[in-house]
Design a protein around this motif. Structure first.
Motif, PDB file in Angstrom:
ATOM      1  N   ASP A   1      -1.845   2.094   9.529  1.00 54.53           N
ATOM      2  CA  ASP A   1      -1.402   3.479   9.307  1.00 54.53           C
ATOM      3  C   ASP A   1      -2.042   4.144   8.107  1.00 54.53           C
TER       4      ASP A   1
ATOM      5  N   ASP B   1      -7.202  -7.466   2.319  1.00 51.77           N
ATOM      6  CA  ASP B   1      -8.005  -6.632   1.419  1.00 51.77           C
ATOM      7  C   ASP B   1      -8.227  -7.413   0.110  1.00 51.77           C
ATOM      8  N   SER B   2      -7.422  -7.206  -0.909  1.00 60.96           N
ATOM      9  CA  SER B   2      -7.586  -7.975  -2.154  1.00 60.96           C
ATOM     10  C   SER B   2      -7.148  -9.428  -1.974  1.00 60.96           C
ATOM     11  N   GLY B   3      -6.246  -9.656  -1.023  1.00 61.95           N
ATOM     12  CA  GLY B   3      -5.700 -10.998  -0.820  1.00 61.95           C
ATOM     13  C   GLY B   3      -4.365 -11.208  -1.515  1.00 61.95           C
TER      14      GLY B   3
ATOM     15  N   THR C   1      -1.389  -9.944  -0.903  1.00 60.93           N
ATOM     16  CA  THR C   1      -0.282 -10.174   0.039  1.00 60.93           C
ATOM     17  C   THR C   1      -0.345 -11.593   0.592  1.00 60.93           C
TER      18      THR C   1
ATOM     19  N   LYS D   1     -11.825  -7.688   4.162  1.00 62.16           N
ATOM     20  CA  LYS D   1     -12.742  -6.949   3.277  1.00 62.16           C
ATOM     21  C   LYS D   1     -13.306  -7.905   2.223  1.00 62.16           C
TER      22      LYS D   1
ATOM     23  N   GLU E   1      -2.034 -11.330  10.484  1.00 62.63           N
ATOM     24  CA  GLU E   1      -2.262 -10.152   9.628  1.00 62.63           C
ATOM     25  C   GLU E   1      -3.182  -9.162  10.313  1.00 62.63           C
ATOM     26  N   ASP E   2      -2.952  -7.877  10.069  1.00 58.77           N
ATOM     27  CA  ASP E   2      -3.890  -6.853  10.535  1.00 58.77           C
ATOM     28  C   ASP E   2      -5.137  -6.825   9.660  1.00 58.77           C
TER      29      ASP E   2
ATOM     30  N   TYR F   1       0.825  -1.212   0.000  1.00 61.65           N
ATOM     31  CA  TYR F   1       0.000   0.000   0.000  1.00 61.65           C
ATOM     32  C   TYR F   1       0.853   1.254   0.000  1.00 61.65           C
TER      33      TYR F   1
ATOM     34  N   PHE G   1     -11.103   2.540   3.877  1.00 62.89           N
ATOM     35  CA  PHE G   1      -9.722   2.604   4.339  1.00 62.89           C
ATOM     36  C   PHE G   1      -9.712   2.862   5.842  1.00 62.89           C
ATOM     37  N   VAL G   2      -8.979   2.024   6.573  1.00 62.71           N
ATOM     38  CA  VAL G   2      -8.997   2.126   8.040  1.00 62.71           C
ATOM     39  C   VAL G   2      -7.601   2.420   8.597  1.00 62.71           C
TER      40      VAL G   2
HETATM   41  P1  5GP Z   1      -3.960  -6.931   0.130  1.00 62.14           P
HETATM   42  O1  5GP Z   1      -2.663  -7.465  -0.364  1.00 62.14           O
HETATM   43  O2  5GP Z   1      -4.830  -7.971   0.765  1.00 62.14           O
HETATM   44  O3  5GP Z   1      -4.706  -6.157  -0.943  1.00 62.14           O
HETATM   45  O4  5GP Z   1      -3.635  -5.833   1.219  1.00 62.14           O
HETATM   46  C1  5GP Z   1      -3.059  -6.197   2.438  1.00 62.14           C
HETATM   47  C2  5GP Z   1      -2.194  -5.105   3.015  1.00 62.14           C
HETATM   48  O5  5GP Z   1      -2.566  -3.801   2.526  1.00 62.14           O
HETATM   49  C3  5GP Z   1      -2.399  -5.044   4.511  1.00 62.14           C
HETATM   50  O6  5GP Z   1      -1.479  -5.867   5.174  1.00 62.14           O
HETATM   51  C4  5GP Z   1      -2.180  -3.566   4.794  1.00 62.14           C
HETATM   52  O7  5GP Z   1      -0.818  -3.298   4.947  1.00 62.14           O
HETATM   53  C5  5GP Z   1      -2.658  -2.867   3.555  1.00 62.14           C
HETATM   54  N1  5GP Z   1      -4.065  -2.435   3.673  1.00 62.14           N
HETATM   55  C6  5GP Z   1      -5.136  -2.915   3.004  1.00 62.14           C
HETATM   56  N2  5GP Z   1      -6.257  -2.266   3.331  1.00 62.14           N
HETATM   57  C7  5GP Z   1      -5.890  -1.329   4.240  1.00 62.14           C
HETATM   58  C8  5GP Z   1      -6.615  -0.336   4.981  1.00 62.14           C
HETATM   59  O8  5GP Z   1      -7.839  -0.150   4.883  1.00 62.14           O
HETATM   60  N3  5GP Z   1      -5.873   0.415   5.854  1.00 62.14           N
HETATM   61  C9  5GP Z   1      -4.528   0.276   6.013  1.00 62.14           C
HETATM   62  N4  5GP Z   1      -3.929   1.082   6.887  1.00 62.14           N
HETATM   63  N5  5GP Z   1      -3.815  -0.655   5.335  1.00 62.14           N
HETATM   64  C10 5GP Z   1      -4.493  -1.448   4.455  1.00 62.14           C
END
Ligand code: 5GP
Length: 182
Positions: free
Chosen positions: A162, A106-108, A110, A134, A102-103, A74, A155-156
């Motif tokens: 952060d 989102d899309s998955g 990572t 999500k 994981e915190d 991100y 977005f949180v």
């Molecule tokens: P993904 O790869 O699933 O799209 O995104 C995962 C990573 O994106 C999370 O580990 C986090 O670092 C970041 N991320 C995704 N959505 C958010 C959000 O709403 N807020 C924040 N602060 N980070 C996010």
């Protein structure tokens, strides 16, 4: 609870610290039941999951192995759709069962990347506990094994998460309410 502002963006409370603590305890109890024979190696996905992992694992006992890895995708409010690896402890993972902490998923992207990367480097089984998920953004079939809260496409920040590296120390979780105008 009052709204907050970070770098010109407005955020309102989404989940209170009391609700978070209750959920973290529920997740811990679930993990305790499922891993009662043997805990996997716990890998905390930094930076965002540090606060969640600290609360989740505080009563885990000294026998469980805990380490961390650092990847990011991100920038500001949006995903770059590209994973950058800072650090993965490859020396620890061969033949291990692993629990990724994981915190937020989102899309998955990572999670999918980490599962392949760890499996390709010899991990036996890779599971994931995430505080937030999500569903409307998730692009893969297999969901994280343990999910705290399902949230919308928002977005949180807070509780470790952060915006521009700020807001991690907030105790509640906040969602972006009004976008920056300038
Ligand atoms: P993904 O790869 O699933 O799209 O995104 C995962 C990573 O994106 C999370 O580990 C986090 O670092 C970041 N991320 C995704 N959505 C958010 C959000 O709403 N807020 C924040 N602060 N980070 C996010």
């Amino acid at each position: 609870m009052k709204n907050i502002e970070i770098d010109g963006l407005c955020f309102g409370t989404l989940i209170s610290k009391e609700e978070i603590s209750k959920k973290v305890k529920f997740l811990y109890d679930t993990l305790l039941i499922n891993y009662k024979k043997k805990w996997p190696l716990c890998l905390v996905v930094l930076n965002g999951a540090a606060v969640f992992a600290n609360e989740l694992l505080q009563n885990i006992g000294s026998e469980v192995e805990i380490s961390s890895l650092k990847v990011y995708s991100y920038k500001g409010l949006n995903s770059t759709n590209k994973i950058t690896v800072d650090y993965i402890p490859y020396n620890l993972i061969k033949n291990r069962n692993i629990l990724l902490i994981e915190d937020i998923v989102d899309s998955g992207l990572t999670l999918d990347f980490l599962k392949s990367e760890l499996t390709n480097h010899g991990a036996n089984r890779v599971e994931c506990v995430t505080l937030l998920f999500k569903p409307s953004k998730y692009q893969y079939e297999i969901k994280p094994n343990y999910i705290g809260f399902n949230i919308g496409d928002e977005f949180v920040v807070g509780y470790g998460m952060d915006f521009n590296e700020k807001g991690r120390s907030l105790k509640n979780i906040y969602k972006n309410t009004i976008h920056k105008i300038n």
